[in-house]
Design a protein around this motif. Structure first.
Motif, PDB file in Angstrom:
ATOM      1  N   LEU A 133       0.820  -1.212   0.000  1.00  0.00           N
ATOM      2  CA  LEU A 133       0.000   0.000   0.000  1.00  0.00           C
ATOM      3  C   LEU A 133       0.851   1.257   0.000  1.00  0.00           C
ATOM      4  CD1 LEU A 133      -2.847  -1.069   2.458  1.00  0.00           C
ATOM      5  CD2 LEU A 133      -3.011  -0.787  -0.020  1.00  0.00           C
ATOM      6  N   LYS A 134       1.952   1.208   0.759  1.00  0.00           N
ATOM      7  CA  LYS A 134       2.848   2.369   0.756  1.00  0.00           C
ATOM      8  C   LYS A 134       3.415   2.576  -0.651  1.00  0.00           C
ATOM      9  CE  LYS A 134       4.468   2.372   5.547  1.00  0.00           C
ATOM     10  NZ  LYS A 134       5.622   2.141   6.426  1.00  0.00           N
ATOM     11  N   GLN A 135       3.743   1.471  -1.269  1.00  0.00           N
ATOM     12  CA  GLN A 135       4.274   1.532  -2.632  1.00  0.00           C
ATOM     13  C   GLN A 135       3.241   2.131  -3.571  1.00  0.00           C
ATOM     14  OE1 GLN A 135       7.403   0.669  -3.201  1.00  0.00           O
ATOM     15  NE2 GLN A 135       7.301   1.275  -5.331  1.00  0.00           N
ATOM     16  N   GLU A 138       3.069   5.807  -2.941  1.00  0.00           N
ATOM     17  CA  GLU A 138       4.216   6.513  -3.498  1.00  0.00           C
ATOM     18  C   GLU A 138       4.152   6.534  -5.022  1.00  0.00           C
ATOM     19  OE1 GLU A 138       7.686   4.603  -1.922  1.00  0.00           O
ATOM     20  OE2 GLU A 138       7.305   5.314   0.099  1.00  0.00           O
ATOM     21  N   ASN A 139       3.659   5.468  -5.555  1.00  0.00           N
ATOM     22  CA  ASN A 139       3.554   5.408  -7.013  1.00  0.00           C
ATOM     23  C   ASN A 139       2.116   5.784  -7.423  1.00  0.00           C
ATOM     24  OD1 ASN A 139       6.158   4.452  -7.139  1.00  0.00           O
ATOM     25  ND2 ASN A 139       5.528   2.321  -7.087  1.00  0.00           N
ATOM     26  N   GLN A 140       1.827   7.027  -7.342  1.00  0.00           N
ATOM     27  CA  GLN A 140       0.485   7.450  -7.729  1.00  0.00           C
ATOM     28  C   GLN A 140       0.331   7.389  -9.244  1.00  0.00           C
ATOM     29  OE1 GLN A 140      -0.375  11.309  -6.239  1.00  0.00           O
ATOM     30  NE2 GLN A 140      -0.718  10.569  -4.162  1.00  0.00           N
ATOM     31  N   SER A 141      -0.869   7.261  -9.528  1.00  0.00           N
ATOM     32  CA  SER A 141      -1.207   7.206 -10.941  1.00  0.00           C
ATOM     33  C   SER A 141      -0.897   8.553 -11.591  1.00  0.00           C
ATOM     34  CB  SER A 141      -2.693   6.886 -11.061  1.00  0.00           C
ATOM     35  OG  SER A 141      -3.095   6.981 -12.387  1.00  0.00           O
ATOM     36  N   ASP A 162      -7.842   8.898  -1.052  1.00  0.00           N
ATOM     37  CA  ASP A 162      -6.906   7.780  -0.898  1.00  0.00           C
ATOM     38  C   ASP A 162      -6.099   7.566  -2.171  1.00  0.00           C
ATOM     39  OD1 ASP A 162      -7.766   7.307   1.680  1.00  0.00           O
ATOM     40  OD2 ASP A 162      -9.299   5.845   1.073  1.00  0.00           O
ATOM     41  N   LEU A 163      -6.730   7.753  -3.289  1.00  0.00           N
ATOM     42  CA  LEU A 163      -6.047   7.510  -4.550  1.00  0.00           C
ATOM     43  C   LEU A 163      -5.040   8.607  -4.875  1.00  0.00           C
ATOM     44  CD1 LEU A 163      -9.034   6.239  -6.698  1.00  0.00           C
ATOM     45  CD2 LEU A 163      -7.178   4.892  -5.740  1.00  0.00           C
ATOM     46  N   CYS A 164      -5.424   9.845  -4.629  1.00  0.00           N
ATOM     47  CA  CYS A 164      -4.537  10.963  -4.958  1.00  0.00           C
ATOM     48  C   CYS A 164      -4.448  11.866  -3.753  1.00  0.00           C
ATOM     49  CB  CYS A 164      -5.061  11.731  -6.173  1.00  0.00           C
ATOM     50  SG  CYS A 164      -5.167  10.719  -7.653  1.00  0.00           S
TER      51      CYS A 164
END
Length: 173
Positions: A133-135, A138-141, A162-164
């Motif tokens: 989840l942390k990944q 950190e790797n947002q869309s 949560d997504l952004c």
């Protein structure tokens, strides 16, 4: 002369008879002396045997006393062994109780170890999920760069935060 010759014959006979009697008396005295010596020797032997018997009696009494002392010591040692055996039996019972307790504790420890390994397995899963989840965070869309999250959008779509999360602007009303 006949009388004189008879007289000398009689005198010779008397002397011979006296000499025989003296010899006989001397023989009897020797015999009495020998018998007296034998009696004294026998009495000495009897006294010696009596002393030996007394000594043997004393030795028997001493030996009997030693036997009695040894019997007394044996009884004392048997009593002590009995006490030690009862103490040993108690200690054996304690050892058995400890062994049984140890077996029960070993079973409990095995169950706790199993539970611990299960918990660690779950913990590993949770850590992996958290790291994942942390990944993801950190790797947002790349879409989040174009999305403008306002309070209106958050009210309509609360998962957007949560997504952004970096683009969410908290607007105080």
């Amino acid at each position: 002369m006949e009388r004189k010759s008879c007289w000398s014959l009689n005198l010779c006979l008397i002397i011979f008879l006296i000499m025989g009697l003296v010899g006989y008396i001397h023989f009897k005295k020797e015999l009495v002396s020998t018998l007296t010596n034998e009696v004294e020797f026998s009495e000495a032997e009897v006294r010696e045997k009596d002393m030996d018997i007394k000594n043997y009696g004393l030795a028997v009494e001493h030996t009997q006393k030693e036997f009695d002392d040894v019997d007394k010591e044996v009884k004392e040692l048997q009593d002590e062994v009995g006490k030690l055996n009862s103490a040993k039996e108690e200690k054996d019972k304690e050892v058995k109780a400890c062994t049984d307790s140890k077996a029960a504790l070993s079973t409990d420890i095995a169950a706790v170890e199993k539970e611990k390994s299960e918990i660690e397995g779950e913990k590993t899963k949770w850590v992996e999920e958290i790291n994942g989840l942390k990944q993801k965070i950190e790797n947002q869309s790349p879409v989040c760069a174009f999305v403008n999250i306002t309070s209106e959008v958050l009210q309509k779509e609360p998962t957007m935060k949560d997504l952004c999360a970096q683009n969410a602007v908290e607007v105080k009303v």
